[in-house]
Design a protein around this motif. Structure first.
Motif, PDB file in Angstrom:
ATOM      1  N   GLN A  43       0.827  -1.246  -0.007  1.00  0.00           N
ATOM      2  CA  GLN A  43      -0.048   0.193   0.063  1.00  0.00           C
ATOM      3  C   GLN A  43       0.886   1.301  -0.038  1.00  0.00           C
ATOM      4  O   GLN A  43       0.523   2.310  -0.779  1.00  0.00           O
ATOM      5  N   ARG A  44       2.027   1.428   0.611  1.00  0.00           N
ATOM      6  CA  ARG A  44       2.608   2.440   0.858  1.00  0.00           C
ATOM      7  C   ARG A  44       3.549   2.805  -0.677  1.00  0.00           C
ATOM      8  O   ARG A  44       3.818   3.781  -1.197  1.00  0.00           O
ATOM      9  N   GLN A  45       3.989   1.508  -1.104  1.00  0.00           N
ATOM     10  CA  GLN A  45       4.618   1.618  -2.527  1.00  0.00           C
ATOM     11  C   GLN A  45       3.559   1.856  -3.458  1.00  0.00           C
ATOM     12  O   GLN A  45       3.933   3.093  -4.252  1.00  0.00           O
ATOM     13  N   ILE A  46       2.404   1.628  -3.500  1.00  0.00           N
ATOM     14  CA  ILE A  46       1.228   2.059  -4.403  1.00  0.00           C
ATOM     15  C   ILE A  46       1.009   3.623  -4.461  1.00  0.00           C
ATOM     16  O   ILE A  46       1.166   4.315  -5.421  1.00  0.00           O
ATOM     17  N   ALA A  47       0.958   4.039  -3.035  1.00  0.00           N
ATOM     18  CA  ALA A  47       0.785   5.516  -2.806  1.00  0.00           C
ATOM     19  C   ALA A  47       1.998   6.097  -3.086  1.00  0.00           C
ATOM     20  O   ALA A  47       1.816   7.317  -3.981  1.00  0.00           O
ATOM     21  N   GLN A  48       3.278   5.677  -2.826  1.00  0.00           N
ATOM     22  CA  GLN A  48       4.566   6.420  -3.677  1.00  0.00           C
ATOM     23  C   GLN A  48       4.268   6.445  -5.049  1.00  0.00           C
ATOM     24  O   GLN A  48       4.628   7.613  -5.655  1.00  0.00           O
ATOM     25  N   LEU A  49       4.069   5.448  -5.813  1.00  0.00           N
ATOM     26  CA  LEU A  49       4.077   5.460  -7.106  1.00  0.00           C
ATOM     27  C   LEU A  49       2.942   6.186  -7.818  1.00  0.00           C
ATOM     28  O   LEU A  49       3.298   6.966  -8.641  1.00  0.00           O
ATOM     29  N   LYS A  50       1.982   6.302  -7.101  1.00  0.00           N
ATOM     30  CA  LYS A  50       0.835   7.413  -7.553  1.00  0.00           C
ATOM     31  C   LYS A  50       1.446   8.508  -7.421  1.00  0.00           C
ATOM     32  O   LYS A  50       1.023   9.536  -8.212  1.00  0.00           O
ATOM     33  N   GLU A  52       4.576   9.826  -7.397  1.00  0.00           N
ATOM     34  CA  GLU A  52       5.392  10.021  -8.475  1.00  0.00           C
ATOM     35  C   GLU A  52       4.922  10.049  -9.839  1.00  0.00           C
ATOM     36  O   GLU A  52       5.296  10.850 -10.706  1.00  0.00           O
ATOM     37  N   ASN A  53       3.828   9.184 -10.276  1.00  0.00           N
ATOM     38  CA  ASN A  53       3.064   9.148 -11.370  1.00  0.00           C
ATOM     39  C   ASN A  53       2.372  10.772 -11.579  1.00  0.00           C
ATOM     40  O   ASN A  53       2.647  11.359 -12.911  1.00  0.00           O
ATOM     41  N   ARG A  55       3.352  13.553 -10.244  1.00  0.00           N
ATOM     42  CA  ARG A  55       4.307  14.408 -10.497  1.00  0.00           C
ATOM     43  C   ARG A  55       4.852  14.441 -11.724  1.00  0.00           C
ATOM     44  O   ARG A  55       5.150  15.643 -12.531  1.00  0.00           O
ATOM     45  N   LEU A  56       5.161  13.156 -12.289  1.00  0.00           N
ATOM     46  CA  LEU A  56       6.028  12.967 -13.692  1.00  0.00           C
ATOM     47  C   LEU A  56       4.868  13.607 -14.797  1.00  0.00           C
ATOM     48  O   LEU A  56       5.354  14.114 -15.863  1.00  0.00           O
ATOM     49  N   LYS A  57       3.596  13.241 -14.395  1.00  0.00           N
ATOM     50  CA  LYS A  57       2.419  13.952 -15.610  1.00  0.00           C
ATOM     51  C   LYS A  57       2.542  15.396 -15.590  1.00  0.00           C
ATOM     52  O   LYS A  57       2.196  15.898 -16.565  1.00  0.00           O
ATOM     53  N   ALA A  58       2.566  15.957 -14.324  1.00  0.00           N
ATOM     54  CA  ALA A  58       2.507  17.389 -14.228  1.00  0.00           C
ATOM     55  C   ALA A  58       3.808  17.964 -14.939  1.00  0.00           C
ATOM     56  O   ALA A  58       3.934  18.988 -15.905  1.00  0.00           O
ATOM     57  N   GLU A  59       4.798  17.198 -14.754  1.00  0.00           N
ATOM     58  CA  GLU A  59       6.248  17.720 -15.483  1.00  0.00           C
ATOM     59  C   GLU A  59       6.212  17.326 -17.075  1.00  0.00           C
ATOM     60  O   GLU A  59       6.310  18.516 -17.773  1.00  0.00           O
ATOM     61  N   VAL A  60       5.318  16.421 -17.438  1.00  0.00           N
ATOM     62  CA  VAL A  60       5.176  16.378 -18.872  1.00  0.00           C
ATOM     63  C   VAL A  60       4.569  17.154 -19.464  1.00  0.00           C
ATOM     64  O   VAL A  60       4.501  17.706 -20.446  1.00  0.00           O
ATOM     65  N   GLU A  61       3.576  17.628 -18.707  1.00  0.00           N
ATOM     66  CA  GLU A  61       2.355  18.452 -19.122  1.00  0.00           C
ATOM     67  C   GLU A  61       3.077  20.070 -19.322  1.00  0.00           C
ATOM     68  O   GLU A  61       2.817  20.781 -20.212  1.00  0.00           O
ATOM     69  N   LYS A  62       3.869  20.393 -18.176  1.00  0.00           N
ATOM     70  CA  LYS A  62       4.618  21.660 -18.389  1.00  0.00           C
ATOM     71  C   LYS A  62       5.767  21.659 -19.375  1.00  0.00           C
ATOM     72  O   LYS A  62       5.686  22.649 -20.276  1.00  0.00           O
ATOM     73  N   LEU A  63       6.101  20.563 -19.654  1.00  0.00           N
ATOM     74  CA  LEU A  63       7.233  20.541 -20.929  1.00  0.00           C
ATOM     75  C   LEU A  63       6.490  20.494 -22.004  1.00  0.00           C
ATOM     76  O   LEU A  63       7.143  21.149 -23.124  1.00  0.00           O
ATOM     77  N   ASN A  64       5.140  19.994 -22.149  1.00  0.00           N
ATOM     78  CA  ASN A  64       4.480  19.986 -23.432  1.00  0.00           C
ATOM     79  C   ASN A  64       4.144  21.562 -23.796  1.00  0.00           C
ATOM     80  O   ASN A  64       4.041  22.052 -24.876  1.00  0.00           O
ATOM     81  N   ARG A  65       3.799  22.288 -22.568  1.00  0.00           N
ATOM     82  CA  ARG A  65       3.195  23.541 -22.768  1.00  0.00           C
ATOM     83  C   ARG A  65       4.503  24.560 -23.389  1.00  0.00           C
ATOM     84  O   ARG A  65       4.502  25.345 -23.996  1.00  0.00           O
TER      85      ARG A  65
END
Length: 103
Positions: A43-50, A52-53, A55-65
Motif C-alpha cells: 500500500q505504501r509503495q502504491i501510494a508513492q508510485l501514484k 510519482e506518477n 508529479r511526472l504527469k505534471a512535469e510532462v504537461e509543463k514541458l509540453n506547454r
C-alpha cells in the motif's frame, strides 16, 4: 485496476474455525502477520508510485506547454556567417576605439 478484496485490518481480525485436524493456530497467525506487513508495504509503495506518477504527469504537461510556446515563437534567422562576425567586430572596434582606427 483490480479492486482490493481484503484490507490489512480484515486480515488481522480474521478468525478461523478450529477443527479436529486443523492447522497450528500459532503458525497461521504468524503467517498472517507476515502477510499484513507485506500488504502495508504494498500500500505504501502504491501510494508513492501514484505520487510519482502525478508529479511526472505534471512535469510532462509543463514541458509540453513549453514546447508548444517554443514552437509558436517566431523563428529567427540564426545563420551567422564569417562576414557577419567580422562586421560586428568592426562595429565594436569603432565604438571602443573611435577615430583611432582611422588614423
Amino acid at each position: 485496476m483490480p479492486k482490493v478484496i481484503h484490507t490489512a485490518d480484515e486480515i488481522l481480525q480474521k478468525d478461523f474455525d478450529i477443527k479436529m485436524r486443523g492447522y497450528d493456530q500459532v503458525e497461521v497467525d504468524q503467517y498472517l502477520d507476515e502477510i499484513i506487513k507485506d500488504y502495508g508495504t504494498f500500500q505504501r509503495q502504491i501510494a508513492q508510485l501514484k505520487d510519482e506518477n502525478a508529479r511526472l504527469k505534471a512535469e510532462v504537461e509543463k514541458l509540453n506547454r513549453e514546447q508548444e510556446l517554443y514552437s509558436q515563437a517566431p523563428k529567427q534567422n540564426q545563420t551567422v556567417t564569417n562576414f557577419d562576425i567580422l562586421k560586428r567586430l568592426s562595429n565594436l572596434e569603432r565604438k571602443v576605439f573611435g577615430n583611432q582606427l582611422d588614423q
